[in-house]
Scaffold this motif. Structure first.
Motif, short mmCIF file in Angstrom:
data_model
loop_
_atom_site.label_atom_id
_atom_site.label_comp_id
_atom_site.label_asym_id
_atom_site.label_seq_id
_atom_site.Cartn_x
_atom_site.Cartn_y
_atom_site.Cartn_z
N ALA A 235 0.85 -1.13 -0.27
CA ALA A 235 0.03 -0.12 -0.11
C ALA A 235 0.74 1.12 -0.09
N GLU A 236 2.12 1.17 0.89
CA GLU A 236 2.93 2.45 0.82
C GLU A 236 3.49 2.59 -0.66
N VAL A 237 3.75 1.40 -1.29
CA VAL A 237 4.54 1.70 -2.50
C VAL A 237 3.52 2.12 -3.54
N ALA A 238 2.50 1.67 -3.62
CA ALA A 238 1.30 2.43 -4.44
C ALA A 238 1.01 3.56 -4.26
N GLU A 239 0.96 4.00 -3.17
CA GLU A 239 0.74 5.37 -2.76
C GLU A 239 2.02 6.27 -3.13
N VAL A 281 1.95 1.00 -13.72
CA VAL A 281 2.20 0.03 -12.59
C VAL A 281 0.92 -0.50 -12.09
N TRP A 282 0.89 -1.85 -12.08
CA TRP A 282 -0.37 -2.64 -11.97
C TRP A 282 -0.33 -2.67 -10.32
N ILE A 286 2.02 -5.41 -7.04
CA ILE A 286 3.03 -4.76 -6.28
C ILE A 286 3.01 -5.79 -4.94
N GLY A 287 4.24 -6.64 -4.70
CA GLY A 287 3.97 -7.43 -3.56
C GLY A 287 5.19 -7.25 -2.71
N THR A 288 5.31 -7.73 -1.72
CA THR A 288 6.57 -7.72 -0.72
C THR A 288 6.76 -9.01 -0.19
N LYS A 292 12.22 -7.23 0.34
CA LYS A 292 12.04 -7.55 -1.21
C LYS A 292 10.73 -6.87 -1.38
N LEU A 293 10.88 -6.06 -2.50
CA LEU A 293 9.74 -5.58 -3.02
C LEU A 293 9.53 -5.91 -4.80
N PHE A 294 8.36 -6.41 -5.06
CA PHE A 294 8.21 -6.87 -6.54
C PHE A 294 7.20 -5.96 -7.12
#
Ligand code: NAD
Length: 336
Positions: A235-239, A281-282, A286-288, A292-294
């Motif tokens: 959620a942080e990365v999407a934001e 970006v989908w 976005i996963g962790t 690690k971040l994908f």
């Protein structure tokens, strides 16, 4: 305010888009474009009252009812900055043959080697490095995509290292010369050139890339695995991406599940030529896992570098405010 006088050399996929984007800028004037043979693109430029300057034989244009405005040297003599959008390696030749002798600043594209220019460029990453430079290289469509998203998460969270794979379209949609038509073609050179190219802009980014080409013309797709300096949430990365200029978060939930649907979305947004200059970006991809971040992102190769060229023109002319240039370019092109 005196307008920046811009010429475009090479009126193909990138050149025609740069020319149109220049015409949208209040602080720029398109002096003209070059043509080396008559074709439908030249016909449309002529109908749009864009002056055409010959690189090749003028007779080809005359035979098709177009009076050229002169030779490439005539274009350069009225131009502050030229944007060279010729196929790879020709930009370097043009620099020696035309731009240095005619004392014209030039913006090159990602097909040229980094050494062609004083600086490699992505506006939201290193605009200031390009201020007042004579020769600037806008990095390739893939490198631009990597630089936009990686710089955003590096600034906000810190990136330790990156492994990324580029799944590249085989050819542009109009292009009947290239392929593959029925194969997946790996780049048999490790790392692929994209990682070192990212480092020409993000100098401290630890990144390794691999690449392959597939039988698709619409967009490139990247998969990234990023070791972060601290654990982050999806959620942080999407934001973070939502708050990053020239990046768009797209969602499975809105049935944007593929490059085909992104291109359809761009058409529905009624963008010129159905372009999507933002890196998409989908959200659901976005996963962790631990630190690690994908994530996966799609790149519209024909258009993501166009706003970069506009900002590179301003940087070359000494326009100091990077954020203001990006905002002006975005507003003119309807970019988020
Ligand atoms: P293109 O083949 O679509 O267009 C090139 C144009 O340059 C053509 O109109 C051609 O007639 C003209 N040209 C050829 N030789 C010339 C010369 N000597 N003088 C003047 N004009 C000449 O190429 P493109 O796809 O627009 O690529 C241009 C540059 O942009 C390359 O460096 C490429 O790597 C880079 N780039 C391409 C894409 C993409 O996906 N198409 C994306 C990003 C960057």
């Amino acid at each position: 305010m005196e307008k920046i006088r811009v010429g475009v050399v090479g009126y193909g996929t990138i050149g025609k888009r740069v020319a149109d984007a220049v015409r949208l800028q209040k602080d720029m004037e398109l002096v003209g474009v070059t043509g080396n043979s008559y074709n439908y693109r030249m016909e449309i430029a002529h109908r749009n009252n864009i002056p055409i300057y010959c690189v090749g034989e003028e007779s080809d244009f005359k035979a098709n009812g177009i009076d050229s405005s002169g030779k490439i040297e005539d274009l350069l003599s009225q131009t502050d900055v030229v944007v060279d959008c010729t196929p790879k390696k020709i930009g370097k030749e043009n620099k020696e043959k035309y731009y240095i002798p005619n004392k014209v600043k030039a913006i090159f594209q990602g097909g040229e080697k980094p050494a062609v220019a004083d600086v490699s460029f992505t506006a939201q990453c290193n605009y200031k490095e390009a201020l007042n430079k004579d020769f600037i290289r806008v990095v390739s469509c893939n490198t631009t995509g990597l630089c936009r998203t990686l710089s955003a998460i590096d600034r906000q969270f810190g990136v330790a290292d990156v492994v990324a794979t580029m799944i590249r379209r085989g050819a542009d949609p109009w292009d009947i010369r290239h392929g593959p038509i029925n194969a997946i073609v790996p780049v048999l050179e490790l790392p692929s050139h994209h990682g070192p190219d990212v480092q020409t802009v993000l100098h401290n980014m630890d990144i390794v890339t691999t690449a392959l080409s597939v039988p698709s013309t619409l967009m490139h797709l990247h998969t990234l695995t990023v070791e972060m300096r601290r654990a982050v949430t999806s959620a942080e990365v999407a934001e973070c991406f939502r708050n990053t200029t020239r990046v768009r978060v797209v969602r499975n939930a809105e049935q944007v599940r593929s490059t085909a649907e992104i291109m359809e979305l761009a058409k529905d947004l009624q963008r010129g030529r159905g372009d999507m200059p933002e890196i998409c970006v989908w959200e659901e991809a976005i996963g962790t896992k631990n630190k690690k971040l994908f994530y996966m992102q799609a790149i519209h190769q024909e258009s993501d570098v166009i706003p970069e060229n506009i900002d590179a023109i301003r940087a070359a002319m000494g326009f100091l405010d990077a954020a203001k240039s990006i905002a002006m370019t975005n507003a003119s092109m309807g970019i988020k």
